[in-house]
Design a protein around this motif. Sequence first.
Motif, PDB file in Angstrom:
ATOM      1  N   LEU A  34     -27.899   0.971  -6.441  1.00 34.49           N
ATOM      2  CA  LEU A  34     -28.351  -0.402  -6.700  1.00 34.49           C
ATOM      3  C   LEU A  34     -28.238  -0.731  -8.186  1.00 34.49           C
ATOM      4  CD1 LEU A  34     -31.490  -0.649  -4.359  1.00 34.49           C
ATOM      5  CD2 LEU A  34     -29.357  -1.939  -4.134  1.00 34.49           C
ATOM      6  N   ALA A  35     -28.591   0.235  -9.024  1.00 35.42           N
ATOM      7  CA  ALA A  35     -28.472   0.027 -10.467  1.00 35.42           C
ATOM      8  C   ALA A  35     -27.007  -0.149 -10.869  1.00 35.42           C
ATOM      9  CB  ALA A  35     -29.093   1.199 -11.218  1.00 35.42           C
ATOM     10  N   PHE A  36     -26.128   0.682 -10.304  1.00 35.92           N
ATOM     11  CA  PHE A  36     -24.694   0.584 -10.607  1.00 35.92           C
ATOM     12  C   PHE A  36     -24.125  -0.737 -10.107  1.00 35.92           C
ATOM     13  CE2 PHE A  36     -20.195   1.654  -9.499  1.00 35.92           C
ATOM     14  CZ  PHE A  36     -19.743   1.796 -10.801  1.00 35.92           C
ATOM     15  N   SER A  37     -24.563  -1.151  -8.919  1.00 38.33           N
ATOM     16  CA  SER A  37     -24.106  -2.415  -8.356  1.00 38.33           C
ATOM     17  C   SER A  37     -24.563  -3.597  -9.206  1.00 38.33           C
ATOM     18  CB  SER A  37     -24.643  -2.567  -6.931  1.00 38.33           C
ATOM     19  OG  SER A  37     -24.076  -3.680  -6.285  1.00 38.33           O
ATOM     20  N   ALA A  38     -25.812  -3.524  -9.698  1.00 33.06           N
ATOM     21  CA  ALA A  38     -26.320  -4.581 -10.570  1.00 33.06           C
ATOM     22  C   ALA A  38     -25.523  -4.634 -11.870  1.00 33.06           C
ATOM     23  CB  ALA A  38     -27.800  -4.335 -10.869  1.00 33.06           C
ATOM     24  N   PHE A  39     -25.136  -3.461 -12.376  1.00 33.14           N
ATOM     25  CA  PHE A  39     -24.353  -3.396 -13.608  1.00 33.14           C
ATOM     26  C   PHE A  39     -22.977  -4.039 -13.419  1.00 33.14           C
ATOM     27  CE2 PHE A  39     -21.267  -0.973 -16.249  1.00 33.14           C
ATOM     28  CZ  PHE A  39     -21.678  -1.427 -17.496  1.00 33.14           C
ATOM     29  N   THR A  40     -22.295  -3.705 -12.316  1.00 36.08           N
ATOM     30  CA  THR A  40     -20.975  -4.302 -12.072  1.00 36.08           C
ATOM     31  C   THR A  40     -21.080  -5.802 -11.785  1.00 36.08           C
ATOM     32  OG1 THR A  40     -21.072  -3.672  -9.723  1.00 36.08           O
ATOM     33  CG2 THR A  40     -19.967  -2.143 -11.236  1.00 36.08           C
ATOM     34  N   ALA A  41     -22.183  -6.212 -11.159  1.00 31.54           N
ATOM     35  CA  ALA A  41     -22.401  -7.643 -10.934  1.00 31.54           C
ATOM     36  C   ALA A  41     -22.584  -8.365 -12.267  1.00 31.54           C
ATOM     37  CB  ALA A  41     -23.621  -7.855 -10.039  1.00 31.54           C
ATOM     38  N   PHE A  42     -23.336  -7.736 -13.173  1.00 33.98           N
ATOM     39  CA  PHE A  42     -23.544  -8.311 -14.500  1.00 33.98           C
ATOM     40  C   PHE A  42     -22.226  -8.430 -15.257  1.00 33.98           C
ATOM     41  CE2 PHE A  42     -24.155  -7.428 -19.056  1.00 33.98           C
ATOM     42  CZ  PHE A  42     -24.895  -8.549 -19.415  1.00 33.98           C
ATOM     43  N   LEU A  43     -21.410  -7.377 -15.206  1.00 33.31           N
ATOM     44  CA  LEU A  43     -20.116  -7.421 -15.871  1.00 33.31           C
ATOM     45  C   LEU A  43     -19.220  -8.499 -15.281  1.00 33.31           C
ATOM     46  CD1 LEU A  43     -19.103  -3.657 -16.383  1.00 33.31           C
ATOM     47  CD2 LEU A  43     -19.906  -5.291 -18.106  1.00 33.31           C
ATOM     48  N   SER A  44     -19.210  -8.570 -13.960  1.00 29.84           N
ATOM     49  CA  SER A  44     -18.382  -9.560 -13.275  1.00 29.84           C
ATOM     50  C   SER A  44     -18.786 -10.978 -13.647  1.00 29.84           C
ATOM     51  CB  SER A  44     -18.488  -9.352 -11.761  1.00 29.84           C
ATOM     52  OG  SER A  44     -17.732 -10.320 -11.060  1.00 29.84           O
ATOM     53  N   ALA A  45     -20.101 -11.219 -13.689  1.00 28.99           N
ATOM     54  CA  ALA A  45     -20.598 -12.547 -14.039  1.00 28.99           C
ATOM     55  C   ALA A  45     -20.356 -12.854 -15.516  1.00 28.99           C
ATOM     56  CB  ALA A  45     -22.087 -12.645 -13.704  1.00 28.99           C
ATOM     57  N   SER A  46     -20.581 -11.867 -16.383  1.00 21.28           N
ATOM     58  CA  SER A  46     -20.413 -12.071 -17.823  1.00 21.28           C
ATOM     59  C   SER A  46     -18.960 -12.361 -18.200  1.00 21.28           C
ATOM     60  CB  SER A  46     -20.900 -10.834 -18.590  1.00 21.28           C
ATOM     61  OG  SER A  46     -22.260 -10.590 -18.354  1.00 21.28           O
ATOM     62  N   MET A  47     -18.040 -11.698 -17.502  1.00 19.57           N
ATOM     63  CA  MET A  47     -16.617 -11.878 -17.784  1.00 19.57           C
ATOM     64  C   MET A  47     -16.017 -13.029 -16.991  1.00 19.57           C
ATOM     65  SD  MET A  47     -15.592  -7.822 -17.758  1.00 19.57           S
ATOM     66  CE  MET A  47     -13.864  -8.115 -18.154  1.00 19.57           C
ATOM     67  N   ASN A  48     -16.887 -13.692 -16.209  1.00 21.54           N
ATOM     68  CA  ASN A  48     -16.461 -14.852 -15.420  1.00 21.54           C
ATOM     69  C   ASN A  48     -15.256 -14.509 -14.525  1.00 21.54           C
ATOM     70  OD1 ASN A  48     -16.833 -17.528 -14.617  1.00 21.54           O
ATOM     71  ND2 ASN A  48     -15.311 -18.295 -16.071  1.00 21.54           N
ATOM     72  N   LEU A  49     -15.322 -13.333 -13.898  1.00 18.65           N
ATOM     73  CA  LEU A  49     -14.242 -12.900 -13.021  1.00 18.65           C
ATOM     74  C   LEU A  49     -14.266 -13.688 -11.718  1.00 18.65           C
ATOM     75  CD1 LEU A  49     -14.471  -9.013 -13.460  1.00 18.65           C
ATOM     76  CD2 LEU A  49     -12.892 -10.611 -14.576  1.00 18.65           C
ATOM     77  N   PRO A  50     -13.119 -13.978 -11.153  1.00  9.61           N
ATOM     78  CA  PRO A  50     -13.070 -14.750  -9.903  1.00  9.61           C
ATOM     79  C   PRO A  50     -13.476 -13.897  -8.709  1.00  9.61           C
ATOM     80  CG  PRO A  50     -10.871 -14.052 -10.512  1.00  9.61           C
ATOM     81  CD  PRO A  50     -11.764 -13.649 -11.650  1.00  9.61           C
ATOM     82  N   HIS A  51     -13.984 -14.529  -7.677  1.00  7.02           N
ATOM     83  CA  HIS A  51     -14.308 -13.813  -6.451  1.00  7.02           C
ATOM     84  C   HIS A  51     -13.008 -13.364  -5.793  1.00  7.02           C
ATOM     85  CE1 HIS A  51     -15.853 -12.992  -2.392  1.00  7.02           C
ATOM     86  NE2 HIS A  51     -17.045 -12.895  -2.971  1.00  7.02           N
ATOM     87  N   PRO A  52     -12.948 -12.129  -5.275  1.00  2.00           N
ATOM     88  CA  PRO A  52     -11.691 -11.638  -4.701  1.00  2.00           C
ATOM     89  C   PRO A  52     -11.256 -12.343  -3.431  1.00  2.00           C
ATOM     90  CG  PRO A  52     -13.484 -10.097  -4.284  1.00  2.00           C
ATOM     91  CD  PRO A  52     -14.008 -11.123  -5.247  1.00  2.00           C
ATOM     92  N   GLY A  53     -12.155 -13.125  -2.825  1.00  2.00           N
ATOM     93  CA  GLY A  53     -11.806 -13.816  -1.594  1.00  2.00           C
ATOM     94  C   GLY A  53     -12.234 -13.042  -0.361  1.00  2.00           C
ATOM     95  N   LEU A  54     -12.282 -13.728   0.766  1.00  2.00           N
ATOM     96  CA  LEU A  54     -12.804 -13.135   1.994  1.00  2.00           C
ATOM     97  C   LEU A  54     -11.959 -11.955   2.473  1.00  2.00           C
ATOM     98  CD1 LEU A  54     -14.806 -13.219   4.360  1.00  2.00           C
ATOM     99  CD2 LEU A  54     -13.272 -14.861   5.487  1.00  2.00           C
ATOM    100  N   ILE A  55     -10.645 -12.112   2.484  1.00  2.00           N
ATOM    101  CA  ILE A  55      -9.773 -11.069   3.028  1.00  2.00           C
ATOM    102  C   ILE A  55      -9.874  -9.779   2.217  1.00  2.00           C
ATOM    103  CG2 ILE A  55      -7.409 -10.426   3.610  1.00  2.00           C
ATOM    104  CD1 ILE A  55      -8.601 -12.610   5.357  1.00  2.00           C
TER     105      ILE A  55
END
Length: 224
Positions: A34-55
């Motif tokens: 959960l901590a690692f997932s929160a960290f990657t979520a923070f990085l993803s949000a901070s870097m404004n990365l796009p969502h990979p999409g449903l597929i």
Amino acid sequence: MNNQVHVSTTQRGESVIQTNKVLRNTYMLLGLTLAFSAFTAFLSASMNLPHPGLIITLVGFYGLLFLIHKNANSTMGLVLTFALTGFMGYTLGPILSMVNAIGPHGAEIIMTALGGTALIFFSLSAYVLTTKKDMSFLGGMMVAGFFVIIALFIANFFLNMPILGLALSGLFILFSAGAILMQTSSIIHGGERNYVLATVTLYVSIYNIFVSLLHILMAFGGDE
């Protein structure tokens, strides 16, 4: 007779020790993922990365899940578990950015969903751990619920109806709550002895509850 009693007592003692070990390892690994997932979520949000999409999300999720089940008894299972939870954290980043961007209530919605998720998980876990109740009777309902969710998911994919999306989120919460009850019960009753698989089940349930709560809170907050 005394030997039989001694053997039975010894077996029960070993079973309790094994159960406690699985519980301890499961919750420890769950906390780390959960901590690692929160960290990657923070990085993803901070870097404004796009969502990979449903597929890509579905392929990545089920592909990693399949590999975890194939390698659950090896060190690679642990590596793949972090890969899965990190990937899911990455997919969560853009969602959190979207919620946070809706206005001053965005952060409040995220914190409310986070608090609600924690409350649901700890309440359900505490109930099973305290009562020691066997929740295997939920199996039939979980199978039926799974097919209902699949049907609603497909219908909503084509119809894109807000009310259908809310119903789906509600069912996801109920289904995930059932999964938490069953998984915790399975551990304490000896049905689950692999803490990697137990961790993945609990993590996915927590993830689904959090995302579903976000959707419901946004809808009732009048921001959708």
